[in-house]
Design a protein around this motif. Structure first.
Motif, PDB file in Angstrom:
ATOM      1  N   GLU A 188      -6.315  -9.776   0.149  1.00 45.16           N
ATOM      2  CA  GLU A 188      -5.875  -8.514  -0.117  1.00 45.16           C
ATOM      3  C   GLU A 188      -4.318  -8.484  -0.458  1.00 45.16           C
ATOM      4  O   GLU A 188      -3.918  -7.792  -1.221  1.00 45.16           O
ATOM      5  N   LYS A 194       0.869  -1.418   0.043  1.00 45.06           N
ATOM      6  CA  LYS A 194       0.133  -0.063   0.108  1.00 45.06           C
ATOM      7  C   LYS A 194       0.953   1.446  -0.071  1.00 45.06           C
ATOM      8  O   LYS A 194       0.370   2.575  -0.413  1.00 45.06           O
ATOM      9  N   ASP A 203      -8.617   0.006  14.782  1.00 41.88           N
ATOM     10  CA  ASP A 203      -8.213  -0.137  13.478  1.00 41.88           C
ATOM     11  C   ASP A 203      -8.210  -1.736  13.020  1.00 41.88           C
ATOM     12  O   ASP A 203      -8.611  -1.580  11.691  1.00 41.88           O
ATOM     13  N   ARG A 223     -16.897 -10.381   8.644  1.00 45.48           N
ATOM     14  CA  ARG A 223     -17.839  -9.968   9.763  1.00 45.48           C
ATOM     15  C   ARG A 223     -17.360 -10.441  11.170  1.00 45.48           C
ATOM     16  O   ARG A 223     -16.892 -11.855  11.316  1.00 45.48           O
ATOM     17  N   SER A 231     -11.780  -2.394  11.892  1.00 41.33           N
ATOM     18  CA  SER A 231     -11.997  -1.866  10.743  1.00 41.33           C
ATOM     19  C   SER A 231     -11.425  -2.345   9.553  1.00 41.33           C
ATOM     20  O   SER A 231     -11.936  -2.578   8.680  1.00 41.33           O
ATOM     21  N   PHE A 232      -9.966  -2.890   9.817  1.00 41.73           N
ATOM     22  CA  PHE A 232      -9.296  -3.412   8.653  1.00 41.73           C
ATOM     23  C   PHE A 232     -10.014  -4.556   8.209  1.00 41.73           C
ATOM     24  O   PHE A 232     -10.173  -4.801   6.862  1.00 41.73           O
ATOM     25  N   GLU A 268     -13.297  -5.748   8.982  1.00 38.04           N
ATOM     26  CA  GLU A 268     -14.443  -5.585   8.380  1.00 38.04           C
ATOM     27  C   GLU A 268     -14.557  -4.665   6.831  1.00 38.04           C
ATOM     28  O   GLU A 268     -15.096  -5.227   6.013  1.00 38.04           O
ATOM     29  N   ASN A 269     -13.565  -4.103   6.557  1.00 42.91           N
ATOM     30  CA  ASN A 269     -13.385  -3.537   5.120  1.00 42.91           C
ATOM     31  C   ASN A 269     -12.830  -4.518   4.238  1.00 42.91           C
ATOM     32  O   ASN A 269     -13.156  -4.309   3.041  1.00 42.91           O
ATOM     33  N   LEU A 270     -12.406  -5.732   4.635  1.00 43.97           N
ATOM     34  CA  LEU A 270     -12.109  -6.710   3.922  1.00 43.97           C
ATOM     35  C   LEU A 270     -12.943  -7.962   3.471  1.00 43.97           C
ATOM     36  O   LEU A 270     -13.024  -8.832   2.736  1.00 43.97           O
ATOM     37  N   GLY A 271     -14.161  -7.367   4.205  1.00 41.68           N
ATOM     38  CA  GLY A 271     -15.419  -8.411   4.371  1.00 41.68           C
ATOM     39  C   GLY A 271     -15.569  -9.314   5.197  1.00 41.68           C
ATOM     40  O   GLY A 271     -16.497 -10.171   5.025  1.00 41.68           O
TER      41      GLY A 271
END
Length: 426
Positions: free
Chosen positions: A105, A9, A68, A79, A71-72, A74-77
């Motif tokens: 990812e 990234k 974080d 749950r 969130s990391f 969850e943002n990758l799908g």
């Protein structure tokens, strides 16, 4: 994987060398296969759960917090859900789902993954990384290398200590490697007779064997944990002030001694002392009741079943498998009628339920440890970037470092935070 993703990234060309046939073998078995990703406690509370070198993690934890982490993923799908003790798990209860989203990812960020590829040496010249030597005589050039090989627990997953050897060859100090979050052996044979029994909501205190009880009151006043504080914490008041460890929670009896969350935590906190001398493990089976309250409860039960055998009159107070052991501990013949039990015998029974004492003799081995204590000295690593202070371009992440924490998702949070820091370092 976290470090590789963050490197990519940041715009770098990244290759991840994995000696196993697949990624995440150790992650797969964490949390009994469910993967306790992190803990949803307040960020500031993370530090109190770190056993070794908590201050070193200040920048890493605040740079990539437990929030974080959630969130990391969850943002990758992925749950997630929060369970008792603020432990965070994937909703599916499958660690394979955590590995799957990390692998995906890595692909999305164009990380080149080379499986079945063992790194044999990190090559450095004039104090700067040049690349890595691979098994078979190959060499991969690199201006930066992140070493994230883990500890030495669960060697079948690839954690065999090779990373520590590479770090030492480059001049780094490695603090003694020892088992953390591991069961304890016990001198008495009671645990073997109770094998498989889990006690929930019990209070445990660990003291030096043979502490002078006559001086306990004076010691209690001098120590930071007062009797009142101990009572609020659910800790047996008789050990307040002299306990080296005291906590309320869950304990498991095994063929060799004791395990379970309470014991695992104690093993890391007291690990360096256990084995030096014998310690006493005090178990309060009824921490919510004072001795007087428990006695009233016992008398009521005995009155209702005064003509029964004593072993048949304790079913409402103790787990079935615990009854014969407790009677033996208290020196009461199991076929004795309830109305024949003397006041002295009843007192010994109460003592056993409020202070079932065992002798701790040592820790189980590294092959049973959940984590490794010890590792690359953090004094030789920049806490903000995880870069070596000895070799430019060399970074560390995860369990290879001399960092460890209690159970509850905290050790994985160390991995995510240090991996993020190393990957994001300029």
């Amino acid at each position: 994987m976290m470090a590789a993703i963050q490197c990519a990234k940041s715009g770098y060309e990244v290759t991840l060398f994995e000696k196993n046939e697949k990624l995440g073998k150790k992650l797969f078995i964490t949390g009994k296969g469910r993967c306790n990703i992190t803990n949803a406690c307040d960020v500031s509370d993370l530090f109190s759960q770190v056993v070794s070198n908590a201050k070193f993690l200040y920048s890493a934890f605040y740079g990539f917090t437990n929030e974080d982490t959630i969130s990391f993923f969850e943002n990758l799908g992925l749950r997630v859900k929060v369970e008792r003790g603020m432990r965070v798990f994937p909703q599916s209860d499958k660690s394979s789902d955590v590995i799957r989203v990390l692998q995906k990812e890595c692909q999305n960020q164009k990380v080149v993954v080379q499986l079945n590829t063992r790194v044999t040496e990190i090559v450095a010249e004039e104090g700067k990384v040049r690349g890595v030597a691979l098994a078979g005589g190959r060499f991969a050039e690199a201006d930066r290398v992140i070493l994230a090989t883990g500890g030495v627990s669960y060697p079948s997953t690839g954690s065999t200590g090779e990373g520590h050897a590479m770090a030492e060859k480059l001049g780094h100090s490695v603090q003694a490697l020892r088992p953390g979050l591991v069961g304890m052996t016990v001198k008495e044979d009671y645990p073997e007779r109770l094998q498989g029994l889990t006690l929930k909501n019990v209070s445990v205190a660990i003291t030096d064997k043979g502490v002078d009880e006559k001086n306990s009151a004076k010691k209690a006043q001098k120590e930071s944990l007062s009797r009142a504080e101990a009572s609020r914490a659910g800790v047996s008041q008789s050990h307040a002030g002299k306990a080296k460890f005291q906590e309320l929670g869950e304990l498991l009896f095994t063929h060799y001694g004791v395990s379970g969350p309470l014991i695992l935590s104690a093993s890391s906190l007291l690990g360096d002392r256990i084995g030096e001398r014998e310690l006493a493990l005090h178990i309060d089976l009824k921490p919510a009741l004072s001795r007087e309250q428990l006695e009233k409860r016992v008398l009521r039960d005995f009155e209702e079943r005064k003509n029964a055998d004593i072993h048949n009159a304790l079913g409402a107070l103790l787990p079935k498998s615990m009854i014969p052991v407790m009677l033996a501990y208290a020196g009461i013949f199991p076929e004795r009628k309830v109305h024949e039990v003397t006041r002295e015998e009843r007192g010994r029974l109460l003592d056993g339920m409020k202070d079932f004492t065992l002798t701790l003799t040592g820790l189980r081995g590294m092959d049973e440890a959940i984590i490794t204590r010890g590792g690359v000295s953090v004094k030789e690593v920049d806490p903000a970037t995880m870069e070596s202070k000895l070799v430019k371009g060399l970074y560390f992440a995860g369990e290879i470092l001399d960092l460890d924490a209690l159970t509850g998702g905290f050790n994985l949070q160390i991995a995510w935070s240090t991996g993020y820091a190393a990957g994001r370092a300029e």
